[in-house]
Enzyme design. Structure first.
Site, PDB file in Angstrom:
ATOM      1  N   ARG A  50       0.823  -1.218   0.000  1.00 49.33           N
ATOM      2  CA  ARG A  50       0.000   0.000   0.000  1.00 49.33           C
ATOM      3  C   ARG A  50       0.862   1.276   0.000  1.00 49.33           C
ATOM      4  O   ARG A  50       0.526   2.272   0.648  1.00 49.33           O
ATOM      5  CB  ARG A  50      -0.932   0.041   1.224  1.00 49.33           C
ATOM      6  CG  ARG A  50      -2.021  -1.003   1.213  1.00 49.33           C
ATOM      7  CD  ARG A  50      -2.994  -0.780   0.048  1.00 49.33           C
ATOM      8  NE  ARG A  50      -4.179  -1.601   0.209  1.00 49.33           N
ATOM      9  CZ  ARG A  50      -4.287  -2.855  -0.200  1.00 49.33           C
ATOM     10  NH1 ARG A  50      -3.269  -3.447  -0.814  1.00 49.33           N
ATOM     11  NH2 ARG A  50      -5.406  -3.523  -0.033  1.00 49.33           N
ATOM     12  N   SER A  62     -10.810  -0.444   2.604  1.00 48.44           N
ATOM     13  CA  SER A  62     -10.139  -0.588   3.903  1.00 48.44           C
ATOM     14  C   SER A  62      -9.820   0.794   4.468  1.00 48.44           C
ATOM     15  O   SER A  62      -9.191   1.606   3.794  1.00 48.44           O
ATOM     16  CB  SER A  62      -8.824  -1.345   3.745  1.00 48.44           C
ATOM     17  OG  SER A  62      -9.053  -2.586   3.144  1.00 48.44           O
ATOM     18  N   GLU A  92      -5.605   4.190   6.013  1.00 50.07           N
ATOM     19  CA  GLU A  92      -5.207   3.884   4.631  1.00 50.07           C
ATOM     20  C   GLU A  92      -5.515   5.056   3.690  1.00 50.07           C
ATOM     21  O   GLU A  92      -4.652   5.467   2.923  1.00 50.07           O
ATOM     22  CB  GLU A  92      -5.925   2.609   4.209  1.00 50.07           C
ATOM     23  CG  GLU A  92      -5.087   1.703   3.360  1.00 50.07           C
ATOM     24  CD  GLU A  92      -5.324   1.996   1.910  1.00 50.07           C
ATOM     25  OE1 GLU A  92      -4.331   2.345   1.251  1.00 50.07           O
ATOM     26  OE2 GLU A  92      -6.457   1.882   1.443  1.00 50.07           O
TER      27      GLU A  92
HETATM   28  N1  EPU Z   1     -11.422 -10.604   9.710  1.00 47.19           N
HETATM   29  C1  EPU Z   1     -12.268 -10.716  10.766  1.00 47.19           C
HETATM   30  N2  EPU Z   1     -13.278  -9.817  10.904  1.00 47.19           N
HETATM   31  C2  EPU Z   1     -13.463  -8.813  10.026  1.00 47.19           C
HETATM   32  C3  EPU Z   1     -12.579  -8.670   8.934  1.00 47.19           C
HETATM   33  C4  EPU Z   1     -11.560  -9.589   8.780  1.00 47.19           C
HETATM   34  O1  EPU Z   1     -12.115 -11.618  11.601  1.00 47.19           O
HETATM   35  O2  EPU Z   1     -14.384  -8.042  10.224  1.00 47.19           O
HETATM   36  C5  EPU Z   1     -10.357 -11.612   9.515  1.00 47.19           C
HETATM   37  C6  EPU Z   1     -10.694 -12.554   8.357  1.00 47.19           C
HETATM   38  O3  EPU Z   1     -11.487 -13.629   8.772  1.00 47.19           O
HETATM   39  C7  EPU Z   1      -9.325 -12.992   7.900  1.00 47.19           C
HETATM   40  C8  EPU Z   1      -8.461 -11.767   8.160  1.00 47.19           C
HETATM   41  O4  EPU Z   1      -9.145 -10.960   9.126  1.00 47.19           O
HETATM   42  O5  EPU Z   1      -8.853 -14.031   8.705  1.00 47.19           O
HETATM   43  C9  EPU Z   1      -8.198 -10.959   6.897  1.00 47.19           C
HETATM   44  O6  EPU Z   1      -9.438 -10.526   6.351  1.00 47.19           O
HETATM   45  P1  EPU Z   1      -9.710 -10.415   4.762  1.00 47.19           P
HETATM   46  O7  EPU Z   1      -9.200 -11.630   4.093  1.00 47.19           O
HETATM   47  O8  EPU Z   1     -11.124 -10.027   4.572  1.00 47.19           O
HETATM   48  O9  EPU Z   1      -8.749  -9.270   4.251  1.00 47.19           O
HETATM   49  P2  EPU Z   1      -8.242  -7.936   4.933  1.00 47.19           P
HETATM   50  O10 EPU Z   1      -6.850  -8.149   5.447  1.00 47.19           O
HETATM   51  O11 EPU Z   1      -9.242  -7.470   5.907  1.00 47.19           O
HETATM   52  C10 EPU Z   1      -7.100  -7.069   2.750  1.00 47.19           C
HETATM   53  C11 EPU Z   1      -7.077  -5.803   1.942  1.00 47.19           C
HETATM   54  C12 EPU Z   1      -8.350  -5.661   1.132  1.00 47.19           C
HETATM   55  C13 EPU Z   1      -8.461  -6.862   0.209  1.00 47.19           C
HETATM   56  C14 EPU Z   1      -8.455  -8.143   1.075  1.00 47.19           C
HETATM   57  C15 EPU Z   1      -8.445  -9.397   0.235  1.00 47.19           C
HETATM   58  C16 EPU Z   1      -5.717  -4.219   3.197  1.00 47.19           C
HETATM   59  C17 EPU Z   1      -5.693  -2.968   4.021  1.00 47.19           C
HETATM   60  N3  EPU Z   1      -6.923  -4.659   2.835  1.00 47.19           N
HETATM   61  O12 EPU Z   1      -8.181  -6.952   3.679  1.00 47.19           O
HETATM   62  O13 EPU Z   1      -8.227  -4.487   0.343  1.00 47.19           O
HETATM   63  O14 EPU Z   1      -9.640  -6.809  -0.559  1.00 47.19           O
HETATM   64  O15 EPU Z   1      -7.253  -8.176   1.897  1.00 47.19           O
HETATM   65  O16 EPU Z   1      -7.190  -9.594  -0.318  1.00 47.19           O
HETATM   66  O17 EPU Z   1      -4.655  -4.763   2.900  1.00 47.19           O
HETATM   67  C18 EPU Z   1      -8.756  -2.184   0.263  1.00 47.19           C
HETATM   68  O18 EPU Z   1      -7.543  -1.963   0.278  1.00 47.19           O
HETATM   69  O19 EPU Z   1      -9.598  -1.244   0.197  1.00 47.19           O
HETATM   70  C19 EPU Z   1      -9.233  -3.556   0.349  1.00 47.19           C
HETATM   71  C20 EPU Z   1     -10.511  -3.832   0.435  1.00 47.19           C
END
Ligand code: EPU
Length: 342
Positions: free
Chosen positions: A165, A238, A334
Protein backbone atom coordinates in the site's frame (compact mmCIF):
# COMPACT_ATOMS: atom_id res chain seq x y z
CA UNK A 1 -8.32 26.44 -21.18
CA UNK A 2 -11.56 27.51 -19.48
CA UNK A 3 -11.42 29.13 -16.06
CA UNK A 4 -11.97 26.67 -13.21
CA UNK A 5 -15.46 26.43 -11.70
CA UNK A 6 -15.78 28.13 -8.29
CA UNK A 7 -17.31 26.56 -5.13
CA UNK A 8 -17.70 23.22 -6.88
CA UNK A 9 -19.48 20.37 -5.08
CA UNK A 10 -16.94 17.54 -4.82
CA UNK A 11 -19.15 15.07 -2.97
CA UNK A 12 -20.28 13.13 -6.09
CA UNK A 13 -16.60 12.68 -7.04
CA UNK A 14 -15.82 10.83 -3.81
CA UNK A 15 -16.92 7.36 -2.76
CA UNK A 16 -17.35 8.25 0.93
CA UNK A 17 -19.80 11.01 0.03
CA UNK A 18 -18.91 13.50 2.79
CA UNK A 19 -19.94 17.12 2.23
CA UNK A 20 -17.12 19.03 0.52
CA UNK A 21 -16.71 21.95 -1.88
CA UNK A 22 -13.61 22.85 -3.87
CA UNK A 23 -12.67 26.52 -4.09
CA UNK A 24 -11.76 25.89 -7.76
CA UNK A 25 -12.34 22.83 -9.94
CA UNK A 26 -11.35 21.79 -13.41
CA UNK A 27 -10.85 18.55 -15.36
CA UNK A 28 -7.99 17.23 -17.45
CA UNK A 29 -9.18 15.43 -20.59
CA UNK A 30 -5.94 15.58 -22.54
CA UNK A 31 -2.47 15.38 -21.02
CA UNK A 32 -1.34 18.08 -23.46
CA UNK A 33 -3.35 20.58 -21.37
CA UNK A 34 -1.21 20.05 -18.26
CA UNK A 35 1.04 23.00 -19.03
CA UNK A 36 -2.03 25.22 -19.42
CA UNK A 37 -3.42 24.02 -16.07
CA UNK A 38 -0.10 24.78 -14.38
CA UNK A 39 -0.26 28.31 -15.83
CA UNK A 40 -3.71 29.06 -14.40
CA UNK A 41 -3.73 31.88 -11.84
CA UNK A 42 -5.53 29.49 -9.43
CA UNK A 43 -2.75 26.89 -9.73
CA UNK A 44 -0.41 26.51 -6.77
CA UNK A 45 1.77 23.43 -6.80
CA UNK A 46 1.65 23.20 -3.01
CA UNK A 47 -2.12 23.14 -2.74
CA UNK A 48 -3.38 21.62 -6.00
CA UNK A 49 -5.22 18.32 -5.60
CA UNK A 50 -5.02 15.83 -8.47
CA UNK A 51 -8.17 13.77 -8.10
CA UNK A 52 -8.84 10.29 -9.52
CA UNK A 53 -11.94 8.32 -8.52
CA UNK A 54 -12.05 9.87 -5.02
CA UNK A 55 -12.05 6.38 -3.52
CA UNK A 56 -9.09 6.81 -1.21
CA UNK A 57 -9.73 10.29 0.15
CA UNK A 58 -11.62 11.52 3.19
CA UNK A 59 -12.43 15.22 3.10
CA UNK A 60 -12.27 16.75 6.55
CA UNK A 61 -13.68 20.02 5.24
CA UNK A 62 -13.91 22.18 2.15
CA UNK A 63 -10.88 22.22 -0.11
CA UNK A 64 -9.44 25.70 -0.41
CA UNK A 65 -7.22 25.14 -3.42
CA UNK A 66 -7.64 24.03 -7.04
CA UNK A 67 -8.88 20.47 -7.66
CA UNK A 68 -8.01 18.90 -11.01
CA UNK A 69 -9.86 15.69 -11.82
CA UNK A 70 -7.73 13.47 -14.04
CA UNK A 71 -10.21 12.33 -16.69
CA UNK A 72 -8.01 11.28 -19.62
CA UNK A 73 -9.25 8.15 -21.42
CA UNK A 74 -7.75 5.56 -23.73
CA UNK A 75 -6.33 2.05 -23.74
CA UNK A 76 -3.69 1.07 -26.27
CA UNK A 77 -1.84 -2.13 -27.09
CA UNK A 78 1.80 -0.99 -27.32
CA UNK A 79 3.63 -4.26 -28.09
CA UNK A 80 3.35 -8.02 -27.85
CA UNK A 81 5.36 -11.19 -28.11
CA UNK A 82 4.39 -14.86 -27.84
CA UNK A 83 3.77 -14.67 -24.08
CA UNK A 84 2.98 -11.09 -23.16
CA UNK A 85 1.23 -7.89 -24.15
CA UNK A 86 2.26 -4.40 -23.14
CA UNK A 87 -0.82 -2.27 -22.75
CA UNK A 88 -1.06 1.37 -21.72
CA UNK A 89 -4.12 2.92 -20.10
CA UNK A 90 -4.70 6.61 -19.48
CA UNK A 91 -5.02 7.77 -15.89
CA UNK A 92 -8.76 8.54 -16.00
CA UNK A 93 -9.85 5.05 -17.09
CA UNK A 94 -12.04 3.39 -14.45
CA UNK A 95 -9.97 0.59 -12.90
CA UNK A 96 -12.59 -2.17 -12.95
CA UNK A 97 -13.64 -1.37 -16.55
CA UNK A 98 -9.98 -1.56 -17.57
CA UNK A 99 -9.59 -4.97 -15.86
CA UNK A 100 -12.70 -6.23 -17.67
CA UNK A 101 -11.38 -4.92 -20.99
CA UNK A 102 -8.07 -6.79 -20.55
CA UNK A 103 -9.91 -10.02 -19.70
CA UNK A 104 -12.15 -9.65 -22.76
CA UNK A 105 -9.01 -9.42 -24.92
CA UNK A 106 -7.76 -12.69 -23.39
CA UNK A 107 -5.02 -10.95 -21.37
CA UNK A 108 -4.61 -12.10 -17.80
CA UNK A 109 -2.91 -10.91 -14.63
CA UNK A 110 -5.31 -8.34 -13.24
CA UNK A 111 -8.27 -10.67 -12.57
CA UNK A 112 -7.68 -10.83 -8.78
CA UNK A 113 -7.88 -7.03 -8.69
CA UNK A 114 -11.43 -6.92 -10.09
CA UNK A 115 -13.98 -4.50 -8.64
CA UNK A 116 -11.48 -2.29 -6.80
CA UNK A 117 -12.93 1.22 -6.94
CA UNK A 118 -10.90 4.08 -8.43
CA UNK A 119 -8.97 4.88 -11.56
CA UNK A 120 -5.99 3.42 -13.40
CA UNK A 121 -3.90 6.51 -12.56
CA UNK A 122 -4.44 6.04 -8.84
CA UNK A 123 -3.60 2.33 -8.87
CA UNK A 124 0.20 2.70 -8.54
CA UNK A 125 -0.03 5.40 -5.85
CA UNK A 126 -1.12 3.07 -3.08
CA UNK A 127 -0.12 -0.08 -5.00
CA UNK A 128 -3.66 -1.48 -4.84
CA UNK A 129 -3.81 -5.11 -3.83
CA UNK A 130 -6.28 -7.89 -3.15
CA UNK A 131 -6.55 -11.68 -3.07
CA UNK A 132 -2.81 -12.37 -3.23
CA UNK A 133 -1.96 -9.87 -6.00
CA UNK A 134 -0.58 -6.33 -5.97
CA UNK A 135 -0.77 -4.08 -9.01
CA UNK A 136 3.02 -3.62 -8.89
CA UNK A 137 3.34 -7.25 -10.04
CA UNK A 138 1.97 -6.16 -13.45
CA UNK A 139 3.20 -2.59 -13.87
CA UNK A 140 5.96 -2.09 -16.43
CA UNK A 141 6.21 1.70 -16.13
CA UNK A 142 4.33 4.84 -15.12
CA UNK A 143 4.11 7.94 -17.29
CA UNK A 144 4.11 11.17 -15.28
CA UNK A 145 4.27 14.91 -15.65
CA UNK A 146 7.16 16.07 -13.48
CA UNK A 147 6.26 19.38 -11.84
CA UNK A 148 9.95 20.00 -11.03
CA UNK A 149 10.96 20.07 -14.70
CA UNK A 150 7.53 20.59 -16.33
CA UNK A 151 8.37 17.66 -18.63
CA UNK A 152 6.86 14.21 -19.10
CA UNK A 153 8.94 11.37 -17.71
CA UNK A 154 8.52 7.58 -17.75
CA UNK A 155 9.39 5.89 -14.47
CA UNK A 156 10.26 2.20 -14.74
CA UNK A 157 8.86 -0.31 -12.27
CA UNK A 158 12.01 -0.23 -10.13
CA UNK A 159 11.92 3.58 -9.89
CA UNK A 160 8.46 3.52 -8.32
CA UNK A 161 9.43 2.34 -4.80
CA UNK A 162 6.51 -0.07 -4.57
CA UNK A 163 5.72 -1.65 -1.19
CA UNK A 164 2.58 -2.78 0.65
CA UNK A 165 0.00 0.00 0.00
CA UNK A 166 2.89 2.37 -0.70
CA UNK A 167 5.02 3.85 -3.48
CA UNK A 168 7.28 6.73 -4.47
CA UNK A 169 4.10 8.68 -5.27
CA UNK A 170 3.10 8.67 -1.57
CA UNK A 171 6.67 9.34 -0.39
CA UNK A 172 9.49 11.37 -1.98
CA UNK A 173 7.57 11.89 -5.23
CA UNK A 174 4.43 13.22 -3.53
CA UNK A 175 3.43 16.56 -4.99
CA UNK A 176 5.97 16.19 -7.78
CA UNK A 177 4.68 13.58 -10.21
CA UNK A 178 1.24 13.71 -11.84
CA UNK A 179 0.50 10.22 -13.16
CA UNK A 180 -0.96 10.44 -16.67
CA UNK A 181 -0.80 6.80 -17.86
CA UNK A 182 0.25 3.36 -16.68
CA UNK A 183 1.82 0.64 -18.81
CA UNK A 184 1.17 -2.99 -17.84
CA UNK A 185 2.82 -6.20 -19.00
CA UNK A 186 0.09 -8.85 -19.03
CA UNK A 187 0.06 -12.55 -19.83
CA UNK A 188 -1.31 -14.17 -22.96
CA UNK A 189 -1.31 -17.57 -21.23
CA UNK A 190 -3.34 -17.72 -18.06
CA UNK A 191 -2.06 -19.17 -14.84
CA UNK A 192 -4.38 -18.86 -11.83
CA UNK A 193 -3.35 -17.24 -8.56
CA UNK A 194 -5.53 -18.86 -5.92
CA UNK A 195 -3.24 -18.45 -2.90
CA UNK A 196 -6.11 -16.70 -1.15
CA UNK A 197 -8.24 -19.53 0.24
CA UNK A 198 -11.67 -17.99 -0.42
CA UNK A 199 -10.93 -17.64 -4.16
CA UNK A 200 -10.10 -21.36 -4.46
CA UNK A 201 -13.24 -22.23 -2.48
CA UNK A 202 -15.57 -20.15 -4.66
CA UNK A 203 -13.96 -21.48 -7.85
CA UNK A 204 -14.65 -24.99 -6.66
CA UNK A 205 -18.29 -24.05 -5.96
CA UNK A 206 -18.58 -22.36 -9.37
CA UNK A 207 -17.31 -25.53 -11.08
CA UNK A 208 -16.24 -25.52 -14.75
CA UNK A 209 -12.94 -24.50 -16.26
CA UNK A 210 -10.74 -22.12 -14.27
CA UNK A 211 -10.27 -19.18 -16.60
CA UNK A 212 -9.13 -15.65 -15.81
CA UNK A 213 -12.77 -14.53 -16.15
CA UNK A 214 -13.85 -17.26 -13.69
CA UNK A 215 -11.28 -15.97 -11.16
CA UNK A 216 -12.53 -12.41 -11.73
CA UNK A 217 -16.11 -13.60 -11.16
CA UNK A 218 -15.09 -15.37 -7.94
CA UNK A 219 -13.31 -12.24 -6.70
CA UNK A 220 -16.38 -10.13 -7.52
CA UNK A 221 -18.57 -12.53 -5.58
CA UNK A 222 -16.32 -12.38 -2.51
CA UNK A 223 -16.06 -8.59 -2.64
CA UNK A 224 -19.81 -8.16 -3.06
CA UNK A 225 -20.45 -10.44 -0.07
CA UNK A 226 -18.07 -8.60 2.28
CA UNK A 227 -17.51 -5.09 1.01
CA UNK A 228 -20.20 -2.43 0.72
CA UNK A 229 -20.96 -1.02 -2.73
CA UNK A 230 -19.95 2.66 -2.51
CA UNK A 231 -22.93 3.58 -4.70
CA UNK A 232 -25.21 2.31 -1.94
CA UNK A 233 -23.18 2.83 1.25
CA UNK A 234 -20.37 5.38 1.01
CA UNK A 235 -16.93 4.03 1.90
CA UNK A 236 -13.28 4.08 0.88
CA UNK A 237 -12.58 0.34 1.15
CA UNK A 238 -10.14 -0.59 3.90
CA UNK A 239 -9.96 2.34 6.28
CA UNK A 240 -6.73 1.04 7.88
CA UNK A 241 -3.64 -0.67 6.60
CA UNK A 242 -2.95 -4.10 7.99
CA UNK A 243 -0.28 -3.35 10.64
CA UNK A 244 3.17 -4.83 10.13
CA UNK A 245 4.74 -5.55 13.52
CA UNK A 246 7.95 -7.06 14.91
CA UNK A 247 7.93 -10.85 15.30
CA UNK A 248 8.18 -10.42 19.11
CA UNK A 249 4.92 -8.43 19.15
CA UNK A 250 3.15 -11.07 17.04
CA UNK A 251 4.48 -13.85 19.32
CA UNK A 252 3.21 -12.02 22.42
CA UNK A 253 -0.24 -11.64 20.87
CA UNK A 254 -0.34 -15.22 19.62
CA UNK A 255 0.21 -16.48 23.17
CA UNK A 256 -3.06 -14.79 24.18
CA UNK A 257 -4.88 -15.20 20.85
CA UNK A 258 -3.66 -18.40 19.20
CA UNK A 259 -6.23 -18.08 16.39
CA UNK A 260 -5.15 -14.56 15.39
CA UNK A 261 -4.60 -14.29 11.61
CA UNK A 262 -0.95 -13.41 10.95
CA UNK A 263 1.16 -13.36 7.81
CA UNK A 264 4.98 -13.57 8.15
CA UNK A 265 6.76 -11.05 5.87
CA UNK A 266 10.27 -10.93 4.50
CA UNK A 267 12.70 -9.40 7.00
CA UNK A 268 11.20 -11.11 10.05
CA UNK A 269 8.18 -8.81 10.39
CA UNK A 270 4.60 -10.08 10.67
CA UNK A 271 1.48 -8.57 9.09
CA UNK A 272 -1.67 -8.65 11.23
CA UNK A 273 -5.28 -8.35 10.06
CA UNK A 274 -6.63 -4.95 11.17
CA UNK A 275 -10.18 -6.16 10.43
CA UNK A 276 -9.73 -9.05 12.88
CA UNK A 277 -8.29 -6.77 15.59
CA UNK A 278 -11.24 -4.36 15.23
CA UNK A 279 -13.74 -7.23 15.11
CA UNK A 280 -12.30 -8.68 18.34
CA UNK A 281 -13.12 -5.36 20.03
CA UNK A 282 -16.78 -6.05 19.07
CA UNK A 283 -16.93 -2.92 16.95
CA UNK A 284 -18.79 -4.26 13.90
CA UNK A 285 -21.83 -2.03 13.44
CA UNK A 286 -20.57 0.52 16.01
CA UNK A 287 -21.94 3.91 15.00
CA UNK A 288 -21.12 7.52 15.75
CA UNK A 289 -23.44 10.05 14.10
CA UNK A 290 -23.76 9.04 10.46
CA UNK A 291 -20.60 6.90 10.37
CA UNK A 292 -20.35 3.23 11.27
CA UNK A 293 -18.02 0.24 11.24
CA UNK A 294 -19.33 -2.00 8.46
CA UNK A 295 -21.21 -4.97 9.88
CA UNK A 296 -19.66 -7.52 7.48
CA UNK A 297 -16.02 -6.33 7.37
CA UNK A 298 -14.67 -4.39 10.35
CA UNK A 299 -11.84 -2.85 8.32
CA UNK A 300 -14.33 -0.69 6.42
CA UNK A 301 -16.01 2.45 7.78
CA UNK A 302 -19.24 3.45 6.05
CA UNK A 303 -21.36 6.55 5.57
CA UNK A 304 -24.86 5.57 6.74
CA UNK A 305 -26.37 8.49 4.86
CA UNK A 306 -25.61 11.84 6.40
CA UNK A 307 -22.17 11.42 7.88
CA UNK A 308 -20.00 14.50 8.33
CA UNK A 309 -16.24 14.47 8.68
CA UNK A 310 -16.43 14.91 12.47
CA UNK A 311 -18.42 11.64 12.76
CA UNK A 312 -15.81 9.75 10.76
CA UNK A 313 -12.98 11.31 12.75
CA UNK A 314 -14.62 10.47 16.09
CA UNK A 315 -15.38 6.90 14.98
CA UNK A 316 -11.88 6.34 13.63
CA UNK A 317 -10.28 7.73 16.81
CA UNK A 318 -12.48 5.42 18.88
CA UNK A 319 -11.62 2.35 16.78
CA UNK A 320 -7.87 3.12 16.99
CA UNK A 321 -8.01 3.70 20.75
CA UNK A 322 -9.88 0.43 21.35
CA UNK A 323 -7.41 -1.60 19.29
CA UNK A 324 -4.43 0.12 20.94
CA UNK A 325 -5.84 -0.47 24.41
CA UNK A 326 -6.61 -4.13 23.84
CA UNK A 327 -3.71 -5.26 21.64
CA UNK A 328 -1.07 -2.53 22.00
CA UNK A 329 -1.08 -2.15 18.20
CA UNK A 330 -1.43 1.26 16.52
CA UNK A 331 -3.55 1.38 13.35
CA UNK A 332 -2.57 3.55 10.43
CA UNK A 333 -5.28 5.11 8.22
CA UNK A 334 -5.21 3.88 4.63
CA UNK A 335 -6.98 6.78 2.83
CA UNK A 336 -5.59 10.32 2.84
CA UNK A 337 -7.36 12.87 4.98
CA UNK A 338 -7.59 16.20 3.19
CA UNK A 339 -6.82 18.97 3.84
CA UNK A 340 -3.83 17.41 5.59
CA UNK A 341 -3.04 17.83 9.28
CA UNK A 342 -6.57 18.51 10.43
N1 EPU B 1 -11.42 -10.60 9.71
C1 EPU B 1 -12.27 -10.72 10.77
N2 EPU B 1 -13.28 -9.82 10.90
C2 EPU B 1 -13.46 -8.81 10.03
C3 EPU B 1 -12.58 -8.67 8.93
C4 EPU B 1 -11.56 -9.59 8.78
O1 EPU B 1 -12.12 -11.62 11.60
O2 EPU B 1 -14.38 -8.04 10.22
C5 EPU B 1 -10.36 -11.61 9.52
C6 EPU B 1 -10.69 -12.55 8.36
O3 EPU B 1 -11.49 -13.63 8.77
C7 EPU B 1 -9.32 -12.99 7.90
C8 EPU B 1 -8.46 -11.77 8.16
O4 EPU B 1 -9.14 -10.96 9.13
O5 EPU B 1 -8.85 -14.03 8.71
C9 EPU B 1 -8.20 -10.96 6.90
O6 EPU B 1 -9.44 -10.53 6.35
P1 EPU B 1 -9.71 -10.42 4.76
O7 EPU B 1 -9.20 -11.63 4.09
O8 EPU B 1 -11.12 -10.03 4.57
O9 EPU B 1 -8.75 -9.27 4.25
P2 EPU B 1 -8.24 -7.94 4.93
O10 EPU B 1 -6.85 -8.15 5.45
O11 EPU B 1 -9.24 -7.47 5.91
C10 EPU B 1 -7.10 -7.07 2.75
C11 EPU B 1 -7.08 -5.80 1.94
C12 EPU B 1 -8.35 -5.66 1.13
C13 EPU B 1 -8.46 -6.86 0.21
C14 EPU B 1 -8.45 -8.14 1.07
C15 EPU B 1 -8.44 -9.40 0.23
C16 EPU B 1 -5.72 -4.22 3.20
C17 EPU B 1 -5.69 -2.97 4.02
N3 EPU B 1 -6.92 -4.66 2.84
O12 EPU B 1 -8.18 -6.95 3.68
O13 EPU B 1 -8.23 -4.49 0.34
O14 EPU B 1 -9.64 -6.81 -0.56
O15 EPU B 1 -7.25 -8.18 1.90
O16 EPU B 1 -7.19 -9.59 -0.32
O17 EPU B 1 -4.66 -4.76 2.90
C18 EPU B 1 -8.76 -2.18 0.26
O18 EPU B 1 -7.54 -1.96 0.28
O19 EPU B 1 -9.60 -1.24 0.20
C19 EPU B 1 -9.23 -3.56 0.35
C20 EPU B 1 -10.51 -3.83 0.44
Amino acid sequence: MNSPVRHYNLTPHTTFGLPCKAAYYTELHDEGSLNAICSLPEFDRNTVLWLGGGSNIVFAGDYHGLVVRLATKGIKLMAEDGDHVWVEAQAGEVWHDFVQYTLAQGWSGLENLSLIPGTVGASPVQNIGAYGVEVKDWIESVRCFDLDTMQFVVLGHDDCGFAYRDSLFKQAGKGRFVITAVRFRLNKHFSANTVYGDVAKILQQQGGEITAQAVADAVCRIRRSKLPDPKILGNVGSFYKNPIVDAAVAERLLRDYPNMPHYPQTGGKVKLAAGWLIDQCSLKGHRIGGAAVHDKQALVLVNCGHAVAADVRALSDFVCSQVLQRFGVALDCEPSWLPENV
